[in-house]
Design an enzyme around this catalytic site. Structure first.
Site, mmCIF file in Angstrom:
data_model
loop_
_atom_site.group_PDB
_atom_site.id
_atom_site.type_symbol
_atom_site.label_atom_id
_atom_site.label_comp_id
_atom_site.label_asym_id
_atom_site.label_seq_id
_atom_site.Cartn_x
_atom_site.Cartn_y
_atom_site.Cartn_z
ATOM 1 C CD GLU A 127 -13.439 -81.005 -55.793
ATOM 2 O OE1 GLU A 127 -12.542 -81.032 -56.657
ATOM 3 O OE2 GLU A 127 -14.218 -81.952 -55.594
ATOM 4 C CG ASP A 156 -19.098 -62.956 -66.429
ATOM 5 O OD1 ASP A 156 -19.741 -64.011 -66.381
ATOM 6 O OD2 ASP A 156 -17.856 -62.911 -66.360
ATOM 7 C CE LYS A 157 -20.091 -67.321 -60.518
ATOM 8 N NZ LYS A 157 -18.802 -67.342 -59.793
ATOM 9 C CB THR A 158 -16.217 -65.983 -63.091
ATOM 10 O OG1 THR A 158 -17.126 -66.979 -62.643
ATOM 11 C CG2 THR A 158 -14.809 -66.343 -62.669
ATOM 12 C CB THR A 204 -22.548 -66.786 -64.563
ATOM 13 O OG1 THR A 204 -21.301 -67.451 -64.374
ATOM 14 C CG2 THR A 204 -23.634 -67.535 -63.814
ATOM 15 N N GLY A 205 -21.680 -68.549 -67.043
ATOM 16 C CA GLY A 205 -21.506 -69.918 -67.496
ATOM 17 C C GLY A 205 -21.233 -70.870 -66.360
ATOM 18 C CG ASP A 236 -18.562 -61.773 -70.062
ATOM 19 O OD1 ASP A 236 -19.454 -62.606 -69.850
ATOM 20 O OD2 ASP A 236 -17.557 -61.644 -69.337
ATOM 21 N NE ARG A 293 -18.638 -71.264 -53.333
ATOM 22 C CZ ARG A 293 -19.154 -71.480 -54.545
ATOM 23 N NH1 ARG A 293 -19.969 -70.586 -55.081
ATOM 24 N NH2 ARG A 293 -18.849 -72.560 -55.233
ATOM 25 C CG PHE A 336 -20.764 -82.021 -57.776
ATOM 26 C CD1 PHE A 336 -21.333 -81.902 -56.519
ATOM 27 C CD2 PHE A 336 -21.147 -81.123 -58.762
ATOM 28 C CE1 PHE A 336 -22.252 -80.901 -56.253
ATOM 29 C CE2 PHE A 336 -22.066 -80.130 -58.505
ATOM 30 C CZ PHE A 336 -22.616 -80.017 -57.248
#
Length: 1136
Positions: A510, A412-414, A686-687, A828, A606, A552
């Site tokens: 943001e 997973d990422k986060t 990842t989601g 996960d 980023r 966005f």
């Protein structure tokens, strides 16, 4: 009327659309008489179950699973045979070890399941508040039913899937964190149903008389099908933003008495989160599968031995003069039996006599090794996290060795790779650099003197652009201000001394940008009465009316706002990816800004670009007309909105760019780099959005700057059909590789084109479906072929069940690789349960992943030590244990087979019953058990420093058929040496000086003595890591055998009816030839293995053997070790 904008998304792979709907009666209030027919419906309660057993089914279910193991079932059959017929050995020799194995395994698995029950009860007994008859009632979470009206307090987890009815906020919304669902830690805004958002008291909510029509439960988190509420006589369509799922985390502002209310529509195991759980199944390691395969081979050998002896026995007895001897003459009833029955009985008796070739004690030892060995993970101080105050946890010890065989890691990422913490690093305005800790309120601080701050001070006109840039970032966002949050007793605030508030948004970028502007002197205060308020450097409040928000989306990759200043000037501010901003810019310092963006991209930051344009009153009215026309369109609304955005967002003036760091977990990049060197492929599932996930992949070194990214996304498949996209990507990778996979060139990365693949959930759903064109075959195989030739793969916008399906797809591929899944959230759990090995991280998203995993670690960085050190050691140790057990049992039982040729196939045992019983239990068990717990063929530091050593044990190489056959033939050779060596040394000779002849029990004791010493010394030769414990156990086992034999044959034991071994062992040791034969036969038996080791190390050394040599030199001479290490690295290069 409510503007109903529900997008129909692709459903999860393997799931079909539900056509049935369910009717939910809010508050369980039946419709008024005559309104409609009331059909009561039964739904499950809100009980969550992740355990495998219950009190009632534990014994039968556990026994069924254990006897599915070939070995356990085999020993059960042998035990029953010993009970039914007269066999040469006692049933205790098979029944007692089998009972021990079954009992120990059942206790271990029962304890692990009890922990799951305990965790489930903690969730199911959580208190929740429900409105019943106008009053707030407190009940346990498991008591919730569909239709209950639930009150959710701040910082509580939703107990089930809900439809929001009302909120304590005036605007009727609330903020929800869904990190445990889709991995996104940012706050999302959800809205109450418009017709019920004014209900603020329990009495008002209780007056609601309505029903909800919704779809039946289905697992897709991103597809909320049509939901309608019927308040008495009219219908209201509900937005997906009225719907929230269980395990989401609630955040909002509350008055002391008012709480948001919601109605439960899915409960318990029907919630979307529960439907995304995979069923818990028993995982089996590759080593266990190899053991079962070897067991089948030895079972065939056993049957062959018994069959051969049975046939030869009846051939021997075919001559009347060679029937049973007079002292073993058959009874009348035995002679009257049918020959087939007698042959079958003899066959089973031979099976029992030779059954020791399949060692039940091996399974006992393996269970003990796994159970005791798992504590080394828990005790590892380097895997202890000071911040959490916890170390690694082992939820199941059955897969320890599987940690050394991992080929794919799905992460997973986060919260797994990242810390859920975005930080503003810098911004560039017209080529001028602004760094918060070096420049504040427009003044360069003294510590900035050494920084690259060329042209930091704005020139003529630069001041205006600088402030316009800061205002753009303070206005172009969807950030909301949340009041009064207390964390650890400390209130967080935006502006010191001017309120206690902080920023929340659906995008963490943001929040980081707005907080970065605050550090540079421009503070976003609030959105009040549709006016955005900014506190500038002079502490003056500026108000801008928010007119339009162009949200966005991943196709445009930008967002815009239209605002009106206090002077009446219209501004359109836009921020987005550089690729979506630069083509739309007509002026500005593009080259300077682009250079800085590229520099930051190389650093893994980023980046976003910021631009603006001014609008006249007429232009603004045209924009409003264009947007309203698109919004009111009944058909193709999304396309018309996209076209409108494309027309509006043109002719920009470039202001500058920003750089934000998505902070990785400590040593996450180093861990991924080490896994790549170890030959492990890493996939990120990842989601999160593609842009966010891709930036993290670059920062974590999953993607390198030289990596050519291949996109298989919705954006591309909209421009080109999926079939063409797949075949284009396939041609791209195969043109470079020529049909060879990346593994072939794993060590030649400099000459090998590096590819990385990005795919999203919607495209994956299409790929997983069978191709409509039968001639083109399934897209799955093409997709897998592309993936095999990519160094890394990123899967974004994945639903939890899709994550599991990706893992399952790789598991089922033709290579059948060993997979590992690691994550920290409830989203996960499915992939953790699906993978061969599941690891949960004790993160910020709850403990669902850690609770359902096989292992739990505090941080992602600990995965490196878990695999490269613990996994490596576990596999080496258990591989040696398995091969050694089969070897020593071949040595043990093959002389018994040969002995039948010299005793008329009478099933006469060669060894005494005590030796048969204690050989595997006492005489040879402790040395191999200790070896399998503490052996280190190379040091821990070497394993961490050189991850490529992990490749040496890949593909179950130490349990390959080649090595298995070597150990088997080595055992056969040693057995032949034991038997015929003892036979020929004492053939036709007196054994002792008084002329007494060599007896059968003495012969058996001699063979058994040589056997015990040989197999024990063989293990000593294989041991690299010597401690006082090794010496004590190895030499102590040999001493114990000698002492036991002396006592067993030197004392008359009153509980024995007869003693076959009385004085036999002492009589044997009193003979000089016996001592000579023992020494000679042991040396001859060990000689082939010693020669093989010497020759292989000299002529064909492996990387591990070279390192063992260098460590030996290091121990004796550091100078020689340095030269040896240099030679080792050069040799490795030559071999490659």
């Amino acid at each position: 009327s409510i503007d109903f904008r529900l997008k129909t998304l692709l459903i999860c792979v393997g799931e079909e659309n539900w056509v049935d709907t369910r009717t939910v009666y809010i508050g369980h209030r039946e419709p008024p008489p005559g309104a409609e027919a009331y059909i009561p419906q039964r739904y499950p309660d809100n009980r969550i179950v992740s355990s495998k057993y219950t009190f009632w089914n534990f014994i039968p279910k556990n026994l069924f699973e254990q006897f599915r193991r070939i070995a356990n079932f085999y020993f059960l059959i042998i035990f029953l045979v010993q009970l039914i017929i007269d066999t040469p050995t006692s049933p205790i020799t098979s029944g007692l070890p089998l009972f021990f194995v079954i009992t120990v395994t059942a206790i271990k698995q029962g304890y692990e399941d009890w922990l799951r029950h305990k965790a489930d009860n903690a969730v199911n007994r959580c208190p929740v508040h429900v409105i019943q008859h106008g009053k707030v009632v407190r009940k346990q979470s498991r008591g919730l039913r569909v239709g209950d009206i639930v009150l959710v307090k701040e910082d509580e987890t939703f107990p089930c899937d809900l439809i929001f009815l009302s909120s304590s906020r005036e605007d009727g919304n609330c903020f929800v964190t869904t990190a445990s669902l889709d991995g996104e830690s940012s706050h999302k805004t959800y809205y109450a149903v418009q017709d019920t958002q004014a209900f603020n008291t329990e009495e008002e909510v209780d007056t609601l008389w309505a029903t909800i029509e919704c779809e039946q439960p289905q697992p897709d988190l991103y597809n909320i099908a049509s939901v309608q509420m019927f308040p008495q006589f009219f219908s209201v369509p509900l937005l997906s933003l009225n719907y929230s799922m269980s395990s989401a985390y609630f955040n909002s502002d509350f008055t002391p008495l008012l709480f948001p209310s919601a109605v439960a529509i899915y409960t318990g195991m029907e919630t979307k989160m529960a439907l995304n759980y995979q069923s818990k199944s028993q995982k089996r390691s590759a080593v266990e599968k190899s053991m079962n395969a070897f067991l089948i081979v030895y079972l065939c050998i056993l049957i062959s031995k018994a069959l051969i002896n049975t046939v030869l026995k009846y051939m021997w007895q075919a001559d009347p003069n060679r029937d049973e001897p007079w002292y073993n003459e058959k009874t009348l009833s035995e002679r009257q039996r049918h020959v087939v029955i007698r042959a079958l009985t003899d066959f089973l008796a031979f099976m029992v006599l030779f059954n020791y070739i399949i060692p039940v004690s091996m399974y006992v030892t393996v269970e003990m090794q796994k159970f005791l060995g798992s504590y080394f993970i828990s005790w590892d101080e380097e895997m202890f996290d000071e911040e959490l105050g916890e170390g690694a946890l082992v939820n199941t010890s059955d897969l320890n060795e599987e940690l050394g065989q991992v080929e794919y890691v799905f992460t997973d990422k986060t919260g797994t790779l990242t810390e859920n913490n975005m930080e503003f690093i810098e911004c560039c305005v017209d080529g001028r650099l602004y760094i918060p800790h070096l420049l504040y309120n427009g003044q360069i601080l003294p510590e900035a003197s050494g920084a690259d701050m060329s042209d930091s001070l704005p020139g003529p006109g630069g001041k205006e652009h600088e402030e316009l840039f800061f205002r753009a970032l303070c206005l172009c966002h969807t950030v909301q201000v949340k009041e009064e949050e207390t964390i650890d007793g400390i209130k967080r605030g935006i502006h010191q001394g001017k309120g206690t508030s902080f920023y929340i948004s659906s995008s963490p970028d943001e929040v980081a940008l707005v907080e970065g502007m605050k550090r540079l002197g421009f503070t976003y205060l609030r959105l009040k009465d549709n006016h955005m308020e900014i506190l500038n450097r002079d502490d003056d409040v500026e108000r801008f009316e928010l007119l339009e928000v162009l949200n966005f989306d991943s196709v445009r990759r930008r967002m815009s706002v239209i605002v009106r200043s206090a002077t009446g000037q219209y501004y359109l501010f836009c921020k987005g990816a550089d690729s979506s901003i630069f083509p739309r810019v007509i002026s500005g310092k593009v080259d300077q800004v682009r250079a800085r963006v590229e520099h930051n991209a190389v650093e893994g930051l980023r980046t976003l670009c910021v631009a603006y344009k001014t609008l006249t009153q007429i232009e603004y009215e045209e924009v409003c007309h264009l947007l309203n026309s698109a919004k009111l369109a009944l058909q193709e609304r999304d396309r018309k909105l996209a076209d409108a955005y494309d027309i509006i967002e043109r002719n920009f003036i470039l202001l500058g760019a920003t750089a934000v760091e998505d902070r990785l977990q400590e040593k996450a990049a180093d861990t991924i780099e080490s896994l790549h060197k170890a030959g492990v492929k890493v996939w990120v599932l990842t989601g999160d959005k593609m842009e966010t996930a891709a930036a993290t992949c670059y920062a974590s070194k999953l993607f390198r700057r030289s990596t050519q990214i291949l996109e298989l996304t919705t954006k591309r498949t909209e421009e080109q059909c999926l079939h063409d996209v797949l075949f284009d990507l396939s041609r791209t990778v195969l043109r470079q590789h020529g049909g060879l996979t990346r593994d072939t060139f794993s060590s030649l990365s400099a000459d090998f084109r590096d590819y990385g693949l990005i795919i999203d959930g919607a495209t994956l759903s299409a790929v997983m479906k069978p191709s409509q064109d039968s001639s083109s075959g399934s897209y799955k195989e093409i997709f897998l072929e592309i993936c095999r030739n990519c160094s890394a793969v990123l899967c974004c916008r994945m639903a939890p069940l899709q994550k599991a399906q990706i893992v399952k797809l790789i598991k089922a591929s033709k290579e059948h690789p060993i997979t590992l899944a690691i994550g920290d959230g409830a989203n996960d759990v499915s992939m953790i349960l699906e993978a061969h090995v599941g690891i949960g991280i004790m993160g910020k998203e709850g403990r669902q992943a850690a609770r359902n995993s096989d292992y739990a670690i505090p941080k992602f960085k600990h995965l490196k030590r878990m695999l490269l050190v613990h996994g490596h050691y576990y596999y080496i140790r258990i591989a040696e244990l398995v091969q050694y057990f089969f070897y020593k049992n071949v040595c043990f039982i093959f002389p018994q087979f040969l002995y039948q040729f010299f005793c008329g196939f009478s099933q006469q045992p060669l060894y005494d019953t005590a030796y048969l019983t204690l050989y595997n239990i006492s005489f040879t068990s402790l040395p191999i058990l200790l070896y399998s717990l503490i052996e280190q063929h190379v040091s821990v530091d070497v394993l961490k420093r050189d991850p490529s050593l992990y490749r040496d044990i890949a593909k179950n190489s130490f349990l390959s058929w080649r090595i298995f056959i070597y150990w088997t033939f080595l055992g056969l050779f040693d057995a032949v040496v034991f038997f015929f060596g003892a036979f020929f040394l004492f053939d036709n000779t007196t054994f002792i000086s008084n002329g007494q002849m060599f007896g059968n029990w003495t012969f058996g004791a001699l063979v058994f003595t040589v056997l015990v010493f040989t197999v024990t010394l063989k293990l000593a030769l294989d041991t690299h890591y010597w401690t006082w414990i090794n010496h004590f156990v190895i030499w102590g086992s040999l001493l114990f055998y000698v002492i036991f034999s002396l006592l067993w044959g030197g004392i008359i034991w009153p509980f024995l009816n007869y003693q076959r071994m009385y004085y036999v062992f002492m009589q044997m040791l009193s003979s000089g030839p016996a001592w000579l034969s023992i020494i000679l036969l042991v040396m001859v038996s060990l000689l082939p293995d010693v020669l093989k080791k010497v020759l292989c190390r000299a002529l064909w050394p492996t990387t591990t053997e070279r390192i063992q040599v260098s460590e030996t030199f290091a121990f004796n001479s550091p100078h020689l070790a340095e030269n040896c290490l240099c030679w080792t690295s050069k040799s490795c290069f030559v071999i490659i």
